[in-house]
Design an enzyme around this catalytic site. Structure first.
Site: not given
Ligand code: S3P
Length: 446
Positions: A24, A323, A354
């Site tokens: 990405k 991530d 998160r």
């Protein structure tokens, strides 16, 4: 986007060989650098996720010609700069997209207005706007620089900027603005973050000088972009995304009897902290067929079902796996003993908070989690001899990685796990459900 949820259920072992979707970070950058460059950029292996497609549309709005030539194959005719867009730029869910594009746009004497979905509109943009304003850009937006906001660039001064947080997005925004700043820019990184912008700027013909200076027991990275760099279109072969490969690989580690290979995974060491950590936990992860592709090392990674044990993750590793903590937390739930994760406050300002959502999701599945302001500890169940219960309905708040992580948990738990808003998975991993089903996973509409 489907309004139904998605549910994963425990089943047989997972087996097979799959390809990781395109990275990405590199996909966004290939669009943005291609549009800033003069001439043709061709891309193969582009991640055709919603985030990157929003960046592609944005590049068209800034004047580049962007065409899809086949699956993952794109051509960008750059105009050597950005022209003023005639409408608002909607970056969807993509923090990387909007922050890098704002940096690039700041170099030009024009106005551009940016917005995004409700998650992106809630995320802090001040971290990018502060250095851009020091360079001479002006902006008008909501409180704390939240989107929507309008940025006016041009006539930038040079800047030496020490990153106040470990963020490759902020570093990249300053470097991209620096392409059109008098005197160039220097970014000082107390903790090294992913270096794709530096590598790709070089591939497009710019001079980027990187120096690691030792200060006490720390190494501080200085990245300098001298004034007057021009970019020329090039070819980009996008390697597989380690952040996406993480999902089938962790599934392979926690579903009994599994053996899963993901091919073509980028092995840039500023991205592979998860694999190092999993190995420390006792994971049977084997990397083969190491090779170079477009300046990045890639390899095929095979994960076999493993008896994992809890570990303390060194906080300084956080930028190399920021991530991946939600999926690490899932692996940790199946380990023997606690896994301690600290120095991860940045997780709270991602597509969602998160830390909070990982803790809530795991608890809903019967896993004990201790949450801290900048950390969490997951207590693995293996040592107690009881399996992970599962059975939760996980609220993802539209966060793709929260959704995928808990679906992987459901494949190895006693009871199925459902997630809401599975359509958001397409922001980074279109085809996730089909790929997992191809390995033997049970996934159905909930
Ligand atoms: C990214 C940098 C990281 C990461 C994000 C992609 C990039 O964000 O979380 O998914 O491509 O530069 P931060 O810069 O906020 O750490």
């Amino acid at each position: 986007m489907s309004s139904a949820g998605l549910k994963s259920a425990p089943g047989s072992a997972l087996r097979g060989i799959v390809r990781a979707p395109g990275d990405k970070s590199i996909s966004h950058r290939s669009m943005i650098l291609g549009a800033l460059a003069t001439g043709t950029t061709t891309v193969e292996g582009l991640l055709e996720g919603d985030d990157v497609l929003a960046t592609a549309r944005a590049m068209q709005a800034f004047g580049a010609r962007v065409e899809r030539e086949g699956v993952g194959r794109w051509r960008i005719e750059g105009q050597g700069g950005f022209a003023e867009p005639s409408d608002v730029i909607d970056c969807g869910n993509a923090g990387t997209g909007v922050r890098l594009i704002m940096g690039a746009a700041a170099g030009f004497a024009m106005c551009a207005t940016f917005t995004g979905d409700s998650s992106l509109r809630g995320r802090p943009m001040g971290r990018v706007l502060d250095p851009l304003a020091r360079m001479g850009a002006t902006w008008l937006g909501r409180d704390k620089g939240r989107l929507p906001l309008t940025l006016k660039g041009g006539n930038l001064r040079g800047l030496t900027y020490t990153l106040p947080m470990a963020s490759a997005q902020v570093k990249s925004a300053v470097l991209l603005a620096g392409l059109h700043a008098e005197g160039g820019v220097e970014v000082i990184e107390p903790e090294a973050t992913r270096d794709h912008t530096e590598r790709m700027l070089r591939a497009f013909g710019a001079e980027v000088i990187v120096e690691d200076r030792v200060a006490g027991d720390k190494t501080i990275r200085h990245i300098r972009l001298p004034e007057g760099q021009t970019l020329t279109g090039t070819h980009v072969a996008v390697p597989g995304d380690p952040s996406s490969a993480a999902f089938p690989l962790v599934a392979g580690l926690i579903v009994p009897g599994s053996e899963v290979t993901v091919e073509g995974v980028m092995l840039n060491e500023l991205r592979t902290g998860l694999f190092t950590t999993l190995r420390e936990m006792g994971a049977d992860l084997v990397i083969s067929n190491r090779r170079m592709a477009s300046g990045e090392e890639v390899g095929d990674i095979t994960a076999r079902y493993s008896a994992l044990k809890g570990v303390v993750v060194p906080p300084e590793r956080a930028p190399a796996m920021i991530d991946e903590y939600p999926i690490l937390a899932v692996a940790a739930a199946f380990a023997d003993g606690p896994t301690v994760m600290r120095g991860i406050g940045e997780m709270r300002v991602k597509e969602s908070d998160r830390i909070a959502l990982t803790a809530a999701g795991l608890r809903a599945c019967g896993v004990a989690v201790e949450e801290e302001p900048e950390g969490m500890t997951v207590v693995g169940t293996r040592g107690g001899g009881h399996p992970v219960r599962g059975g939760g309905l996980v609220h993802t708040h539209g966060d793709h990685r929260i959704a995928m992580s808990h679906l992987i948990l459901g494949m190895a738990a006693q009871e199925p796990v459902a997630v809401d808003e599975p359509g958001m998975i397409a922001t980074s991993f279109p085809g996730f459900a089909e790929l997992m089903r191809g390995l033997g996973a049970t996934l159905a509409e909930a």
